[in-house]
Design a protein around this motif. Structure first.
Motif, PDB file in Angstrom:
ATOM      1  N   ARG A 189       0.841  -1.205   0.000  1.00 55.02           N
ATOM      2  CA  ARG A 189       0.000   0.000   0.000  1.00 55.02           C
ATOM      3  C   ARG A 189       0.875   1.254   0.000  1.00 55.02           C
ATOM      4  O   ARG A 189       0.610   2.212  -0.728  1.00 55.02           O
ATOM      5  N   SER A 190       1.934   1.244   0.796  1.00 54.60           N
ATOM      6  CA  SER A 190       2.838   2.395   0.863  1.00 54.60           C
ATOM      7  C   SER A 190       3.590   2.584  -0.447  1.00 54.60           C
ATOM      8  O   SER A 190       3.752   3.718  -0.919  1.00 54.60           O
ATOM      9  N   LEU A 191       4.063   1.496  -1.051  1.00 51.16           N
ATOM     10  CA  LEU A 191       4.758   1.606  -2.333  1.00 51.16           C
ATOM     11  C   LEU A 191       3.841   2.206  -3.395  1.00 51.16           C
ATOM     12  O   LEU A 191       4.261   3.077  -4.167  1.00 51.16           O
ATOM     13  N   GLN A 192       2.588   1.776  -3.430  1.00 49.22           N
ATOM     14  CA  GLN A 192       1.625   2.320  -4.385  1.00 49.22           C
ATOM     15  C   GLN A 192       1.383   3.803  -4.126  1.00 49.22           C
ATOM     16  O   GLN A 192       1.325   4.611  -5.065  1.00 49.22           O
ATOM     17  N   PHE A 193       1.249   4.177  -2.839  1.00 44.81           N
ATOM     18  CA  PHE A 193       1.025   5.586  -2.499  1.00 44.81           C
ATOM     19  C   PHE A 193       2.191   6.457  -2.965  1.00 44.81           C
ATOM     20  O   PHE A 193       1.990   7.483  -3.623  1.00 44.81           O
ATOM     21  N   TYR A 194       3.424   6.073  -2.612  1.00 45.85           N
ATOM     22  CA  TYR A 194       4.581   6.910  -2.945  1.00 45.85           C
ATOM     23  C   TYR A 194       4.818   6.987  -4.455  1.00 45.85           C
ATOM     24  O   TYR A 194       5.275   8.012  -4.957  1.00 45.85           O
ATOM     25  N   GLN A 195       4.468   5.918  -5.182  1.00 45.36           N
ATOM     26  CA  GLN A 195       4.560   5.964  -6.645  1.00 45.36           C
ATOM     27  C   GLN A 195       3.516   6.922  -7.208  1.00 45.36           C
ATOM     28  O   GLN A 195       3.829   7.788  -8.014  1.00 45.36           O
ATOM     29  N   LYS A 196       2.276   6.779  -6.765  1.00 43.59           N
ATOM     30  CA  LYS A 196       1.182   7.600  -7.312  1.00 43.59           C
ATOM     31  C   LYS A 196       1.276   9.057  -6.879  1.00 43.59           C
ATOM     32  O   LYS A 196       1.105   9.962  -7.676  1.00 43.59           O
ATOM     33  N   ALA A 197       1.561   9.283  -5.602  1.00 43.71           N
ATOM     34  CA  ALA A 197       1.552  10.647  -5.062  1.00 43.71           C
ATOM     35  C   ALA A 197       2.803  11.436  -5.410  1.00 43.71           C
ATOM     36  O   ALA A 197       2.730  12.645  -5.657  1.00 43.71           O
ATOM     37  N   LEU A 198       3.967  10.767  -5.423  1.00 43.47           N
ATOM     38  CA  LEU A 198       5.229  11.504  -5.539  1.00 43.47           C
ATOM     39  C   LEU A 198       6.160  10.996  -6.637  1.00 43.47           C
ATOM     40  O   LEU A 198       7.294  11.450  -6.732  1.00 43.47           O
TER      41      LEU A 198
END
Length: 121
Positions: free
Chosen positions: A17-26
């Motif tokens: 979930r964190s990897l997906q967030f950091y890819q999508k958001a930043l």
């Protein structure tokens, strides 16, 4: 003597979930990882504009959220298109604080860590 920043660490409960967030958001991407039976370390980079990395640590047995205190600490990133970044983060519903007078805002990751977004100067 010359000290140089290498990375900052954040502990996460759900690595994917964190990897997906950091890819999508930043737009941060995995640079390398270290697997261990008890934990996984994943290092994220911005694609070359900085050698600084964000280390995500996943302690495999941990189930309870991390105590982040009052979020007195944060990491910060600059962006060349501040308006587009703001629109992306608004669409993701991850903006947790805005300071229009200073021209900055903060987003919150899946574990509640705050990330300051600054316009490139």
């Amino acid at each position: 003597m010359n000290f140089k920043f290498v990375h900052n660490n954040l502990n996460v409960l759900d690595l994917e979930r964190s990897l997906q967030f950091y890819q999508k958001a930043l737009d941060l991407k995995e640079v390398h990882r270290l697997e261990n039976p008890d934990f996984t370390l994943v290092y994220l980079g911005d694609g070359g504009s900085s050698s600084h990395e964000l280390e995500l640590t996943w302690l495999k047995g941990r189930k309870e959220p991390y105590n982040l205190g009052e979020n007195e600490f944060h990491i910060a990133l600059t962006v060349d298109d501040f308006e587009a970044a703001h629109a992306r983060h608004k669409e993701m519903d991850c903006i947790c604080y805005e300071n229009a007078a200073m021209g900055i805002y903060f987003i919150s990751d899946p574990d509640g860590y705050w990330i300051e977004i600054l316009p490139e100067k």
